[in-house]
Design a protein around this motif. Structure first.
Motif, PDB file in Angstrom:
ATOM      1  N   ARG A   1      -4.955   7.172 -11.080  1.00 48.88           N
ATOM      2  CA  ARG A   1      -3.678   6.434 -11.090  1.00 48.88           C
ATOM      3  C   ARG A   1      -2.617   7.320 -11.728  1.00 48.88           C
ATOM      4  NH1 ARG A   1      -1.092   2.618  -8.126  1.00 48.88           N
ATOM      5  NH2 ARG A   1       0.067   1.150  -9.408  1.00 48.88           N
TER       6      ARG A   1
ATOM      7  N   LYS B   1       0.830  -1.206   0.000  1.00 47.27           N
ATOM      8  CA  LYS B   1       0.000   0.000   0.000  1.00 47.27           C
ATOM      9  C   LYS B   1       0.865   1.258   0.000  1.00 47.27           C
ATOM     10  CE  LYS B   1      -3.822   2.289   2.359  1.00 47.27           C
ATOM     11  NZ  LYS B   1      -4.665   2.350   3.571  1.00 47.27           N
ATOM     12  N   GLY B   2       1.928   1.221   0.801  1.00 45.40           N
ATOM     13  CA  GLY B   2       2.833   2.381   0.857  1.00 45.40           C
ATOM     14  C   GLY B   2       3.488   2.659  -0.485  1.00 45.40           C
ATOM     15  N   MET B   3       3.704   1.585  -1.260  1.00 47.78           N
ATOM     16  CA  MET B   3       4.284   1.726  -2.601  1.00 47.78           C
ATOM     17  C   MET B   3       3.198   1.908  -3.663  1.00 47.78           C
ATOM     18  SD  MET B   3       7.074  -1.381  -2.373  1.00 47.78           S
ATOM     19  CE  MET B   3       7.521  -1.284  -4.112  1.00 47.78           C
ATOM     20  N   GLU B   4       1.945   1.928  -3.230  1.00 51.43           N
ATOM     21  CA  GLU B   4       0.796   1.951  -4.145  1.00 51.43           C
ATOM     22  C   GLU B   4       0.963   0.886  -5.228  1.00 51.43           C
ATOM     23  OE1 GLU B   4      -0.731   5.777  -5.288  1.00 51.43           O
ATOM     24  OE2 GLU B   4      -0.345   6.657  -3.322  1.00 51.43           O
TER      25      GLU B   4
ATOM     26  N   LEU C   1      -0.504   9.231   0.300  1.00 49.18           N
ATOM     27  CA  LEU C   1      -0.080   9.446   1.689  1.00 49.18           C
ATOM     28  C   LEU C   1       0.442  10.870   1.914  1.00 49.18           C
ATOM     29  CD1 LEU C   1       1.672   6.028   2.456  1.00 49.18           C
ATOM     30  CD2 LEU C   1      -0.575   6.804   3.228  1.00 49.18           C
TER      31      LEU C   1
ATOM     32  N   PHE D   1      -5.906   3.150  -4.547  1.00 47.73           N
ATOM     33  CA  PHE D   1      -5.321   3.652  -3.297  1.00 47.73           C
ATOM     34  C   PHE D   1      -5.854   5.027  -2.884  1.00 47.73           C
ATOM     35  CE2 PHE D   1      -2.333   0.708  -5.256  1.00 47.73           C
ATOM     36  CZ  PHE D   1      -2.147  -0.196  -4.207  1.00 47.73           C
TER      37      PHE D   1
ATOM     38  N   ARG E   1      16.213   5.111   1.481  1.00 46.94           N
ATOM     39  CA  ARG E   1      15.847   3.772   1.969  1.00 46.94           C
ATOM     40  C   ARG E   1      16.504   2.620   1.207  1.00 46.94           C
ATOM     41  NH1 ARG E   1       9.327   4.245   2.697  1.00 46.94           N
ATOM     42  NH2 ARG E   1       9.440   3.971   0.451  1.00 46.94           N
TER      43      ARG E   1
ATOM     44  N   GLY F   1       1.538   7.356  -6.330  1.00 48.66           N
ATOM     45  CA  GLY F   1       2.777   6.938  -5.672  1.00 48.66           C
ATOM     46  C   GLY F   1       3.530   5.814  -6.362  1.00 48.66           C
ATOM     47  N   VAL F   2       4.832   5.903  -6.317  1.00 47.61           N
ATOM     48  CA  VAL F   2       5.817   4.870  -6.627  1.00 47.61           C
ATOM     49  C   VAL F   2       5.436   4.012  -7.844  1.00 47.61           C
ATOM     50  CG1 VAL F   2       7.393   3.175  -5.563  1.00 47.61           C
ATOM     51  CG2 VAL F   2       6.267   4.853  -4.131  1.00 47.61           C
ATOM     52  N   SER F   3       4.749   2.888  -7.602  1.00 47.65           N
ATOM     53  CA  SER F   3       4.457   1.936  -8.669  1.00 47.65           C
ATOM     54  C   SER F   3       3.575   2.534  -9.754  1.00 47.65           C
ATOM     55  CB  SER F   3       3.767   0.700  -8.087  1.00 47.65           C
ATOM     56  OG  SER F   3       4.444   0.266  -6.940  1.00 47.65           O
ATOM     57  N   ALA F   4       2.782   3.530  -9.405  1.00 47.78           N
ATOM     58  CA  ALA F   4       1.903   4.166 -10.392  1.00 47.78           C
ATOM     59  C   ALA F   4       2.719   4.788 -11.517  1.00 47.78           C
ATOM     60  CB  ALA F   4       1.031   5.222  -9.717  1.00 47.78           C
TER      61      ALA F   4
END
Lengths: 196, 196
Positions: free
Chosen positions: B141, A179-182, B122, B194, B46, B153-156
């Motif tokens: 998205r 979820k955090g990474m969507e 987020l 999300f 990270r 976010g990210v993967s999107a």
């Protein structure tokens, strides 16, 4: 836990950095570091990312070994120094995770003979040739056999890393990371939409 | 076409390298290069990837500007030199693609005032504050407004990059790239699992 990621020239970026992003989301537990046979700068295939690496000989904590694939594996399977080093590191590691044709490098060490493993579908026959005594499973998003996790191509490495998180910390933690990474996690390791 | 990827310390690796992998699959058309304000080594948040970059001032071909997000954006929105440079590059670019909180950096330039855009969920309220006159769309998205593509976010960012490929080269090419990456493409830019 240390994630020791083995890089080589012409690796596939997403094979390495997709799982790295998953583990990075739990950075209080997992720290990812990047290594190559001789250390120094390593360049990814097609995406042209120049990454600074340390020599594999400097690895001291043998928690998780992460081996991406990529076009570079076609030559690296014949790099005896690299394969011997991977064998040594994989024997010491608590877990070994391979993505895509990274499975070919691990297969070449002989450590997964008679064990179950998978790899990406476009290179499957070539990967199989690296050790025909591995129980290669074509129809799998990822495969777990003891301490060895192997995934199908590229994006499947993200699903596998989330699967590893699930096995280690439970489904709710894995879902929270996704979820955090969507990220739309394909959580079923037997659901491989690309095997046919 | 050149993809000029703008990096800064504490960027999110997958925001940059997910789309890079998509474009890299069509490497005869797209070449990805990595830049930062001063050039040199830049470290991801990270995932601890140390990437070699060139200075943004060296960009000469203004095809596609790719701006990832990450924790570093929290300070970079106040980096006037970076924001001014991004504004200049974004004005010259044929297309500008932002991922996650990379949308905040673009918003800060003022170039998307009155235009539609999205960002990750987020950090959505913080991103919105960077320019409240952007028409921020939470449930998306990814969003396209003229030459500006912005993703959640990210993967999107991977979905958006495939959407860009679809717009530029057709759905079959986009599907072929997704298949090569064994990626389950969420091809509907309005389908955002999300947003709630």
């Amino acid at each position: 836990m240390k994630i020791n990621c083995v890089l080589f020239n012409d690796f596939t970026a997403l094979d390495a950095f997709g799982p790295a992003e998953v583990f990075g989301c739990l950075e209080k537990i997992y720290q990812v570091e990047y290594f190559s046979l001789s250390g120094g700068k390593i360049k990814s295939s097609r995406t042209n990312i120049e990454v600074t690496t340390k020599p594999l000989a400097l690895i001291q904590e043998h928690d998780i070994l992460l081996i991406p694939g990529g076009f570079g594996t076609r030559t690296e399977v014949d790099n005896r120094a690299l394969i011997n080093t991977i064998r040594d590191l994989a024997e010491k590691a608590r877990y070994v995770l391979t993505v895509c044709t990274g499975s070919a490098l691990l297969a070449k060490t002989g450590l997964i003979t008679q064990k179950k493993a998978t790899s990406n579908k476009l290179s499957f026959d070539w990967v199989r040739e690296q050790d025909t005594d591995v129980e290669w499973i074509r129809n799998a998003r990822w495969v777990v056999d003891g301490k060895f996790y192997s995934s199908s191509g590229v994006s499947a490495g993200i699903d596998m890393a989330l699967g590893f998180i699930c096995d280690a910390h439970g489904i709710e933690t894995a879902k929270a990371v996704a979820k955090g990474m969507e990220y739309l996690w394909n959580a079923d390791k037997d659901n491989d939409p690309f095997s046919t």
